[in-house]
Scaffold this motif. Structure first.
Motif, PDB file in Angstrom:
ATOM      1  N   THR A   1       1.172  -4.335   1.075  1.00  0.00           N
ATOM      2  CA  THR A   1       1.056  -3.483   2.247  1.00  0.00           C
ATOM      3  C   THR A   1       1.007  -2.026   1.814  1.00  0.00           C
ATOM      4  O   THR A   1       1.452  -1.675   0.728  1.00  0.00           O
ATOM      5  CB  THR A   1       2.240  -3.705   3.205  1.00  0.00           C
ATOM      6  OG1 THR A   1       3.471  -3.519   2.485  1.00  0.00           O
ATOM      7  CG2 THR A   1       2.225  -5.117   3.770  1.00  0.00           C
ATOM      8  N   TRP A   2       0.446  -1.194   2.695  1.00  0.00           N
ATOM      9  CA  TRP A   2       0.431   0.247   2.466  1.00  0.00           C
ATOM     10  C   TRP A   2       1.238   0.907   3.571  1.00  0.00           C
ATOM     11  O   TRP A   2       1.084   0.591   4.750  1.00  0.00           O
ATOM     12  CB  TRP A   2      -0.980   0.827   2.534  1.00  0.00           C
ATOM     13  CG  TRP A   2      -1.905   0.412   1.448  1.00  0.00           C
ATOM     14  CD1 TRP A   2      -1.655  -0.382   0.374  1.00  0.00           C
ATOM     15  CD2 TRP A   2      -3.291   0.791   1.345  1.00  0.00           C
ATOM     16  NE1 TRP A   2      -2.780  -0.526  -0.394  1.00  0.00           N
ATOM     17  CE2 TRP A   2      -3.797   0.178   0.183  1.00  0.00           C
ATOM     18  CE3 TRP A   2      -4.124   1.580   2.127  1.00  0.00           C
ATOM     19  CZ2 TRP A   2      -5.125   0.332  -0.221  1.00  0.00           C
ATOM     20  CZ3 TRP A   2      -5.456   1.731   1.739  1.00  0.00           C
ATOM     21  CH2 TRP A   2      -5.940   1.122   0.568  1.00  0.00           C
ATOM     22  N   VAL A   3       2.091   1.833   3.173  1.00  0.00           N
ATOM     23  CA  VAL A   3       2.866   2.649   4.096  1.00  0.00           C
ATOM     24  C   VAL A   3       2.300   4.064   4.065  1.00  0.00           C
ATOM     25  O   VAL A   3       2.233   4.674   2.988  1.00  0.00           O
ATOM     26  CB  VAL A   3       4.358   2.665   3.696  1.00  0.00           C
ATOM     27  CG1 VAL A   3       5.139   3.661   4.547  1.00  0.00           C
ATOM     28  CG2 VAL A   3       4.958   1.270   3.802  1.00  0.00           C
ATOM     29  N   ALA A   4       1.877   4.574   5.211  1.00  0.00           N
ATOM     30  CA  ALA A   4       1.410   5.962   5.274  1.00  0.00           C
ATOM     31  C   ALA A   4       2.618   6.895   5.185  1.00  0.00           C
ATOM     32  O   ALA A   4       3.611   6.704   5.885  1.00  0.00           O
ATOM     33  CB  ALA A   4       0.649   6.212   6.566  1.00  0.00           C
TER      34      ALA A   4
ATOM     35  N   PRO B   1      -7.898   4.728  -7.390  1.00  0.00           N
ATOM     36  CA  PRO B   1      -6.996   5.819  -6.990  1.00  0.00           C
ATOM     37  C   PRO B   1      -6.397   5.615  -5.596  1.00  0.00           C
ATOM     38  O   PRO B   1      -6.913   4.854  -4.773  1.00  0.00           O
ATOM     39  CB  PRO B   1      -7.930   7.020  -6.991  1.00  0.00           C
ATOM     40  CG  PRO B   1      -9.233   6.432  -6.499  1.00  0.00           C
ATOM     41  CD  PRO B   1      -9.302   5.025  -7.041  1.00  0.00           C
ATOM     42  N   HIS B   2      -5.306   6.344  -5.332  1.00  0.00           N
ATOM     43  CA  HIS B   2      -4.693   6.402  -3.999  1.00  0.00           C
ATOM     44  C   HIS B   2      -4.173   7.804  -3.742  1.00  0.00           C
ATOM     45  O   HIS B   2      -3.746   8.501  -4.676  1.00  0.00           O
ATOM     46  CB  HIS B   2      -3.501   5.447  -3.886  1.00  0.00           C
ATOM     47  CG  HIS B   2      -3.843   3.990  -3.927  1.00  0.00           C
ATOM     48  ND1 HIS B   2      -4.460   3.338  -2.876  1.00  0.00           N
ATOM     49  CD2 HIS B   2      -3.632   3.050  -4.882  1.00  0.00           C
ATOM     50  CE1 HIS B   2      -4.607   2.054  -3.193  1.00  0.00           C
ATOM     51  NE2 HIS B   2      -4.121   1.857  -4.407  1.00  0.00           N
ATOM     52  N   ILE B   3      -4.145   8.195  -2.467  1.00  0.00           N
ATOM     53  CA  ILE B   3      -3.406   9.396  -2.032  1.00  0.00           C
ATOM     54  C   ILE B   3      -2.730   9.077  -0.700  1.00  0.00           C
ATOM     55  O   ILE B   3      -3.170   8.185   0.045  1.00  0.00           O
ATOM     56  CB  ILE B   3      -4.312  10.636  -1.852  1.00  0.00           C
ATOM     57  CG1 ILE B   3      -5.331  10.411  -0.722  1.00  0.00           C
ATOM     58  CG2 ILE B   3      -4.992  11.042  -3.146  1.00  0.00           C
ATOM     59  CD1 ILE B   3      -5.980  11.694  -0.206  1.00  0.00           C
ATOM     60  N   GLY B   4      -1.659   9.820  -0.386  1.00  0.00           N
ATOM     61  CA  GLY B   4      -1.092   9.845   0.954  1.00  0.00           C
ATOM     62  C   GLY B   4      -0.350   8.619   1.423  1.00  0.00           C
ATOM     63  O   GLY B   4      -0.013   8.518   2.604  1.00  0.00           O
ATOM     64  N   LEU B   5      -0.058   7.686   0.519  1.00  0.00           N
ATOM     65  CA  LEU B   5       0.542   6.422   0.927  1.00  0.00           C
ATOM     66  C   LEU B   5       1.496   5.924  -0.141  1.00  0.00           C
ATOM     67  O   LEU B   5       1.619   6.504  -1.219  1.00  0.00           O
ATOM     68  CB  LEU B   5      -0.550   5.374   1.167  1.00  0.00           C
ATOM     69  CG  LEU B   5      -1.510   5.072  -0.002  1.00  0.00           C
ATOM     70  CD1 LEU B   5      -0.939   4.034  -0.951  1.00  0.00           C
ATOM     71  CD2 LEU B   5      -2.859   4.613   0.496  1.00  0.00           C
TER      72      LEU B   5
END
Length: 287
Positions: free
Chosen positions: A119-122, A56-60
């Motif tokens: 990459t992850w972008v906030a 899972p992911h949140i916020g990005l």
């Protein structure tokens, strides 16, 4: 003074190394980027490949770009998409999404090389709980420039007079750079924060040697010149600084610790949804 960051190396098995340059002690973020991973290069023998089980992911937003290989993305929104070299997969997690990333069947059977960056972008605070979404942009749709041994592809945001079709939430710099031996490129200086990751090749910045597989953070407001002594692959990234502190725990990014605790519970209780055709999952870490 230019900062040079040596990534932490993680061995995922079968010779598949991932180098994580951000977050680090020297740079918790660069512009909106809070996570910078260099994947490979690795040559998988027939029958082997990449298998990142549903998580899972949140916020990005996750941003995937390849120089070689292929990855099959599946998510809880029902999207299934194979990304190939030069394409961009942009997945906005927002209030919550789960996905898996695996080597497609044809490449797995034949054996193949894999090399790229994720990459992850906030997301800005105002968009942390936006609806999840997935976008695929084929290589031919990205703006690019070729001149005197320089090949630029704008992955996301704006740079070198070009703008990517990828929807971003804040000022973003994200450019794939390929240089032939002897080619030179002045780094874009129109963004507040910048970093240059050298994936491979012998390179110099303003005449000084810089190591491959490291992240170089130049001083703000400078326009250093990158020069290739051999074929060079690099990524330039950065943009607008974050609008406040972000907490990172496992695959979750948020300005709120309580929100991350809620995401942990949501994953434990299966509230992120199901990925059609992929019933495995990565358990919540016990840490």
């Amino acid at each position: 003074m230019t900062t040079i960051i040596e990534p932490r190396v993680h061995d995922l098995g079968d010779g598949f190394l991932v180098r994580r340059a951000v977050p680090s002690i020297q740079a918790r973020s660069v512009g909106p980027f809070v996570f910078v991973d260099h994947m490979g290069p690795v040559v998988f023998e027939g029958g082997r490949g990449m298998d990142v089980r549903p998580h899972p992911h949140i916020g990005l937003a996750t941003v995937t770009f390849l120089w070689s290989g292929a990855i099959n993305h599946r998510d809880t929104l029902g999207f299934e998409q194979v990304i190939r070299p030069g394409d961009v997969n942009w997945m906005t997690a927002g209030r919550g999404i789960a996905h898996s990333e695996r080597t497609p069947a044809a490449e797995r059977a034949a054996g193949h090389e894999a090399h790229g960056m994720q990459t992850w972008v906030a997301l800005p605070k105002a968009h942390e709980e936006t609806d999840p979404a997935f976008f695929h942009h084929p290589a031919a749709t990205l703006p690019q420039q070729q001149r005197e041994g320089v090949w630029l592809r704008v992955i996301a945001g704006r740079s070198y007079g070009e703008e990517s079709p990828v929807k971003v939430f804040a000022d973003t710099l994200n450019v794939a750079i390929d240089l032939a031996p002897g080619a030179e490129l002045a780094l874009d200086d129109h963004h507040v924060e910048r970093a240059l990751y050298i994936l491979e090749g012998e390179a110099q910045l303003d005449g000084a040697d810089v190591p491959a597989r490291h992240l170089i953070v130049p001083d703000r407001g400078t326009r250093p010149k990158l020069r290739a002594r051999s074929p060079v692959k690099a990524m330039l990234l950065g943009g607008e600084p974050l609008d406040g502190h972000r907490h990172l725990w496992w695959n979750f990014v948020s300005s709120s610790k309580d929100r991350i605790e809620q995401a942990k519970q949501d994953w434990l209780e299966g509230r992120f949804g199901r990925i059609e055709g992929d019933d495995e999952f990565i358990p919540l870490p016990q840490r």
